[in-house]
Design an enzyme around this catalytic site. Structure first.
Site, mmCIF file in Angstrom:
data_model
loop_
_atom_site.group_PDB
_atom_site.id
_atom_site.type_symbol
_atom_site.label_atom_id
_atom_site.label_comp_id
_atom_site.label_asym_id
_atom_site.label_seq_id
_atom_site.Cartn_x
_atom_site.Cartn_y
_atom_site.Cartn_z
ATOM 1 C CB ALA A 174 47.401 -56.120 0.062
ATOM 2 C CE LYS A 225 57.165 -50.872 -2.861
ATOM 3 N NZ LYS A 225 56.218 -51.583 -3.731
ATOM 4 C CB CYS A 247 23.772 -52.281 -14.989
ATOM 5 S SG CYS A 247 22.564 -51.655 -16.188
ATOM 6 C CE1 TYR A 266 49.193 -56.812 -10.792
ATOM 7 C CE2 TYR A 266 51.084 -57.192 -9.372
ATOM 8 C CZ TYR A 266 50.515 -57.173 -10.627
ATOM 9 O OH TYR A 266 51.263 -57.532 -11.713
ATOM 10 C CD GLU A 284 70.319 -47.869 -5.991
ATOM 11 O OE1 GLU A 284 69.866 -48.731 -6.753
ATOM 12 O OE2 GLU A 284 71.298 -47.167 -6.279
ATOM 13 C CD GLU A 292 62.164 -45.515 -11.914
ATOM 14 O OE1 GLU A 292 60.968 -45.792 -11.743
ATOM 15 O OE2 GLU A 292 63.014 -46.368 -12.264
ATOM 16 C CG LEU A 295 64.280 -54.439 -8.010
ATOM 17 C CD1 LEU A 295 64.375 -53.120 -7.274
ATOM 18 C CD2 LEU A 295 65.550 -55.244 -7.807
ATOM 19 C CE LYS A 340 60.748 -50.422 -5.824
ATOM 20 N NZ LYS A 340 59.639 -49.652 -6.415
ATOM 21 C CB CYS A 364 20.351 -47.116 -17.667
ATOM 22 S SG CYS A 364 20.688 -48.785 -17.068
#
Length: 853
Positions: A55, A350, A463, A57, A135, A195, A105, A137, A447
């Site tokens: 999400a 997904k 820092c 990304y 199929e 794959e 895709l 993934k 540090c």
């Protein structure tokens, strides 16, 4: 990491509340977004890991798309919104250009979105029934097998979709990929896409073996597959070589499509018209195909398939993160076409990530290369989506507060995209009053320098002790060695920690990266280092002893023996002065890195905003680091692909004395800081080179030139290398794999030349390729009335994508037109991605355009 799906809920929520109206501010944000997205792409595709959820990304990509839409002049061909996968920039493996581009895709995240996708497909397909092949993934490493007359020639990773890495030897070592196809009548050229994965059932055994021999363990099976396949044999001891080969032999592959495929040259008995028939053909050739695919007449049946496998996803031999749905009819593939990055005839459903409960033991703060202080959740070990998880990033103190988590909470953990651990929030009902709030430290944990925002209003704390903070120095040393910089094998996270934060000796060999190329064997051998986690910086504990895990990376260790006999239970011993193979390899590779390209040196210096694109532009124009260092802001900003923001960053960087010390000590150690044979800043243009005042666009594969080589040839001749075709373009050099730029050149009447003419043009000028009975100057110059906006955009027009990367190019000669004023010289930012396309033509193959990420 999922591939970008602009219609995902996460992406929709990520649209920025305001789009910067000021072009300078927009340019800065675009640059920052591209850097962030490319960094996470490199983590995912190059380092086989990532620190960002799907999400998050998608939100970054969607914000970048919105800014590029609002400011078209900021869009470029190498933007993450226009490209596929990770960058193929490494010197570890030889580059391989795919005969047909490997696309990705688009994704859907719900049954409703799947139904909407199918409805659009059926509308666009017109009359007739659409059948769908569904199929699993596979969550693995994309591979492209090139067979010529049935014999395996190369096996390559996807890379950036155009150029991948040659892993042929390792693929053959697997023993399951046929070196020669079965049967007869094989085409002269065929690319098979598939794959490579590591079997889930063997994953725990692999990690146990890794621990036994002191090697790093893998986070999940996908990392195991990528980490095993993408390694070289050179420099490894016999024992480590056998371990490497044993891992590779465990890998498996399933094929799911075809790339370049000259269909007309196939034997008649091999003709296929459907994706499902392609699988039958592949199986007949002896290639391994999945048994988990089905063809359905209706999208409702596909939905049932999705549900069924979602409930039983852990029962498959490989990890899966969704279902791929493809139109079965190959004729519709061509009719529906593709965008610049994905086919319209396929999508990936997904699955929602798996969620589990675990205990939040602590929140620790890690400091990275740029000084950013990031809180991490440290949790009780738990298995989620096929791998054990102990920690997850919480990004910043505001995220910790927003999630409402307390140390000691039971928290809900998921794998975002089935890859990235993400803490969703607490199970408040299980609190017993012993929980405590997280307090962001005010001092750097490495540090003890006070933390502060980089500028007023920033949420992140940093820092400011950039020179001496051990964590930042360690991060910069790792960055110097990264694939996008100097690509130094043997200088990973453990070696970087050893050089900057050793347990012994007391004084580290490196206080900054300035001394990197001065290292000697005497510096390396005495080092003992505590192993730290790459993300959090936390000390790793030996599970057997309960003590901090310590290693001596640069000296040999005696095999454990009792009474002279090997005993794995006995303690390992050290030989105080015998260098290890790792020490020899590191020094050898540091020496090789001294002659890397100037643009890689620039990237390695960790100058803010200076990534590979800007670095190439600077190196190509100025030719040396001294010339860049002495240039004015105006001179720097005038280089295409640089601009005011990067110019300011360069000037600021060189103002710092310890930055200049890095350059001076690297140079003294023998690092080459100029482009050999470069005539000096803009010398070719200033001297009136043979292409002075001319704009040339290179597209497709030009024989005798790499992508960068074509650009450099144009610039060296004093010309401007354009990234898009407009009325101001004088020539388009087109080779196999040229796309829509070729058509645009024809429509505008721009002169089109082939590779042979291109060579004459850059070496001798327009006179050498003048048309018969034509005025060379007129032949070279486009007509007046050019569209300055189109030329300034420096980017392909919307709808220009989706070209066939393997189509045969037949250069045509166009009518002559008159010239505008001379254009500015271009930079690497203008390089057309098409220029890296295929060296050899081939018609697009059935099912080959879609590549699972």
């Amino acid at each position: 990491m999922s591939d970008t799906a602009t219609d995902s809920p996460a992406a929709d929520d990520a649209v920025p509340a305001t789009t910067p109206a000021d072009l300078e501010a927009a340019s800065a944000r675009v640059d920052a977004l591209r850097t962030e997205i490319e960094r996470h792409r490199d983590e995912y595709y190059g380092a086989d890991a990532s620190t960002l959820s799907d999400a998050e990304y998608d939100a970054l990509v969607h914000e970048l798309e919105a800014l590029e839409e609002a400011h078209p002049t900021l869009r470029s061909q190498d933007s993450p919104t226009q490209t596929v996968g990770g960058r193929a920039e490494t010197t570890l493996f030889a580059p391989v250009t795919h005969a047909e581009r490997m696309l990705s895709l688009d994704n859907v995240f719900s049954e409703e979105e799947l139904a909407e996708w199918a409805a659009k497909v059926e509308r666009d397909a017109g009359s007739g029934r659409v059948r769908y092949l569904s199929e699993l993934k596979i969550d693995g490493l994309a591979i492209n097998l090139r067979y010529e007359h049935g014999v395996l020639v190369t096996a390559a990773t996807r890379g950036d979709g155009v150029v991948g890495e040659d892993v042929t030897q390792n693929v053959l070592t697997m023993g399951t990929v046929p070196e020669r196809l079965m049967g007869s009548g094989h085409p002269p050229l065929v690319e098979v896409r598939g794959e490579i994965f590591f079997p889930v059932a063997e994953f725990d055994e692999l990690n146990a073996r890794q621990l036994e021999v002191g090697e790093r363990v893998f986070a999940n099976p996908r990392n195991a597959a990528a980490g095993s396949l993408r390694q070289k044999e050179e420099g490894k001891s016999p024992a480590r070589l056998e371990l490497m080969r044993a891992r590779i032999r465990r890998l498996r592959m399933l094929v799911h499509g075809i790339g370049a495929w000259p269909v007309r040259e196939l034997a008649s008995d091999a003709h296929v018209s459907a994706q499902s028939e392609v699988y039958g053909l592949l199986a007949g050739w002896g290639l391994p195909i999945s048994t988990h695919f089905r063809v359905f007449d209706d999208i409702s049946e596909v939905t049932e398939f999705v549900r069924r496998h979602g409930a039983h996803r852990a029962e498959v031999e490989h990890q899966i993160d969704g279902i791929v749905v493809k139109v079965d009819d190959l004729g519709l593939h061509e009719e529906l076409g593709a965008t610049s990055r994905a086919p319209r005839w396929a999508t990936a459903y997904k699955y929602p990530p798996e969620e589990v409960n675990t205990t939040l033991l602590d929140i620790v703060v890690s400091v990275g290369r740029t000084g950013r202080a990031t809180p991490f959740a440290v949790m009780e070990k738990v298995e989620v989506a096929g791998s054990e998880v102990r920690q997850a990033t919480l990004h910043n103190q505001q995220v910790v507060k927003a999630k409402g988590v307390l140390i000691g909470d039971t928290v809900v953990l998921r794998k975002a995209g089935d890859v990235i651990p993400e803490v969703l929030g607490p199970v408040v009902e299980l609190r017993d009053g012993t929980e405590r709030e997280f307090v962001m430290p005010t001092l750097c944990p490495e540090c003890q320098t006070p933390l502060r925002p980089a500028k007023e209003g920033d949420i992140d704390l940093r820092c400011p002790n950039a020179r001496s903070c051990p964590a930042q120095v360690r991060g910069r040393v790792e960055h110097v060695a990264s694939r996008g910089a100097l690509d130094i094998e043997g200088l990973g996270e453990v070696a970087a920690a050893a050089l900057t934060q050793p347990l012994e000796p007391e004084d580290p060999p490196l206080e900054t990266e300035a001394g990197l190329f001065e290292l000697t064997m005497a510096d390396l051998v005495p080092i003992t280092v505590v192993v730290r986690d790459a993300e959090t910086g936390m000390v790793k504990v030996d599970e057997k002893t309960g003590e901090a895990k310590r290693v001596t990376p640069f000296r040999r260790r005696r095999a454990p023996k009792r009474d002279g006999v090997f005993d794995p239970a006995a303690p390992w011993g050290d030989e105080d002065s015998v260098p290890s193979k790792s020490a020899e390899v590191l020094l050898e590779n540091l020496d090789k890195a001294k002659t890397q390209d100037l643009w890689r040196i620039l990237v390695a210096l960790s100058i803010r905003h200076v990534g590979p694109v800007a670095a190439r532009a600077l190196a190509g124009w100025f030719g040396s680091l001294d010339a860049i260092r002495s240039a004015s802001r105006e001179e720097l900003a005038a280089v295409d692909g640089v601009g005011g923001i990067i110019a300011d960053a360069l000037l600021d960087w060189f103002e710092v004395d310890w930055h200049r010390e890095i350059v001076d000590r690297w140079r003294k150690a023998g690092v080459v800081m100029e482009v050999p044979g470069h005539p000096g800043p803009g010398a070719a243009a200033a001297a009136g080179g043979v292409l002075a005042g001319l704009t040339v666009v290179a597209t497709g594969s030009l024989e005798g030139y790499t992508r960068e080589g074509a650009l450099e040839a144009i610039m060296a001749a004093g010309g401007k290398a354009g990234s898009s075709v407009s009325k101001k373009t004088h020539y388009v050099a087109a080779g196999p794999g040229a796309g829509s730029k070729l058509g645009k050149a024809e429509a505008l009447g721009v002169r089109i030349i082939d590779a042979a003419e291109f060579r004459l043009l850059v070496e001798q000028g327009p006179d050498a390729i003048a048309l018969p009975d034509a005025d060379p100057a007129a032949d070279a110059d486009p007509a007046a009335g050019a569209d300055p906006a189109a030329d300034a955009a420096g980017a392909p027009a919307v709808g220009e994508a989706g070209e066939d990367a393997s189509a045969e190019v037949k250069p045509k000669r166009a009518r002559k037109r008159k010239a505008p004023a001379a254009a500015d010289v271009a930079s690497a930012a203008d390089v057309d991605a098409d220029a890296a396309a295929v060296p050899e033509p081939g018609e697009p193959g059935p099912g080959g355009a879609a590549e699972t990420p």
